[in-house]
Motif scaffolding. Sequence first.
Motif, PDB file in Angstrom:
ATOM      1  N   UNK A 133       0.685  -1.404   0.505  1.00 37.76           N
ATOM      2  CA  UNK A 133       0.214  -0.105   0.309  1.00 37.76           C
ATOM      3  C   UNK A 133       1.037   1.359   0.054  1.00 37.76           C
ATOM      4  N   UNK A 134       0.235   2.539  -0.419  1.00 40.66           N
ATOM      5  CA  UNK A 134       1.571   3.778  -0.254  1.00 40.66           C
ATOM      6  C   UNK A 134       0.389   4.447   0.846  1.00 40.66           C
ATOM      7  N   UNK A 135      -0.170   3.459   1.535  1.00 33.38           N
ATOM      8  CA  UNK A 135      -0.772   5.044   2.157  1.00 33.38           C
ATOM      9  C   UNK A 135      -0.506   4.933   3.885  1.00 33.38           C
ATOM     10  N   UNK A 136       0.501   4.053   3.886  1.00 34.78           N
ATOM     11  CA  UNK A 136       0.590   3.553   5.640  1.00 34.78           C
ATOM     12  C   UNK A 136       2.360   3.459   5.297  1.00 34.78           C
ATOM     13  N   UNK A 137       2.873   3.653   6.466  1.00 34.84           N
ATOM     14  CA  UNK A 137       3.493   3.214   6.584  1.00 34.84           C
ATOM     15  C   UNK A 137       4.153   2.466   7.644  1.00 34.84           C
ATOM     16  N   UNK A 138       5.316   1.442   7.707  1.00 36.00           N
ATOM     17  CA  UNK A 138       4.900   0.910   9.024  1.00 36.00           C
ATOM     18  C   UNK A 138       6.105   1.303   9.907  1.00 36.00           C
ATOM     19  N   UNK A 139       5.823   0.655  11.440  1.00 30.54           N
ATOM     20  CA  UNK A 139       7.039   0.768  12.650  1.00 30.54           C
ATOM     21  C   UNK A 139       6.789  -0.703  13.361  1.00 30.54           C
ATOM     22  N   UNK A 140       7.627  -2.072  13.256  1.00 31.66           N
ATOM     23  CA  UNK A 140       7.284  -2.899  13.778  1.00 31.66           C
ATOM     24  C   UNK A 140       8.389  -2.915  15.306  1.00 31.66           C
TER      25      UNK A 140
END
Length: 195
Positions: free
Chosen positions: A35-42
């Motif tokens: 997706x281009x609408x989220x950036x993930x921080x695990x």
Amino acid sequence: MSEKPLNVAVIVGSVREGRVAPVIANWLVRQAERRDDVAIDLIDLVEARLPGELRGHFGGDKPAEVTALRPRLAAADAFVVVVPEYNRGYPGALKTMIDSYHAEWQAKPVGFVCYGGMSSGLRAVEQLRLVFAELHAVTVRDSVAFQSPWTMFDADGNWPADSSGCDAAAKMMLDELVWYARALRDAKTVRPYAS
């Protein structure tokens, strides 16, 4: 004009040795990266090394490990909790982590990816919905649930062996999460959240 991606913190909620939670969390991260609408921080609770018990009084000084994680939670627009079900509940380490913060959860959406035996982890999610409601967070309706995920490896060790159904469930949950995250973020720019 495209919107800036939302910051989504994916929390790996198990610290048990031999856990399957990181495998499931990494699968979810791969889904989100499409997706281009989220950036993930695990955020893996094993790596965060939070204390095993709450220390410091409410609103007072907290251990360094708790303080170090605070900016990452505060920066998140939304959360996804990857959680196993243990004896009809969720892990104590996850509860301690959740209770170590307050304002960081407020007026933000929370989605769930759960797993377990017969109930696929859904009983743990039902309990977590109550906890997050108390912290002024908004849980999204649809979850991704895996029954006996430890049996879902293929002959080469890939997980899941068949991803068609769970990929669709992840998309639905992430779509809801993004909608709520945008709506709540926009609302907070107009009117600060009163807790």
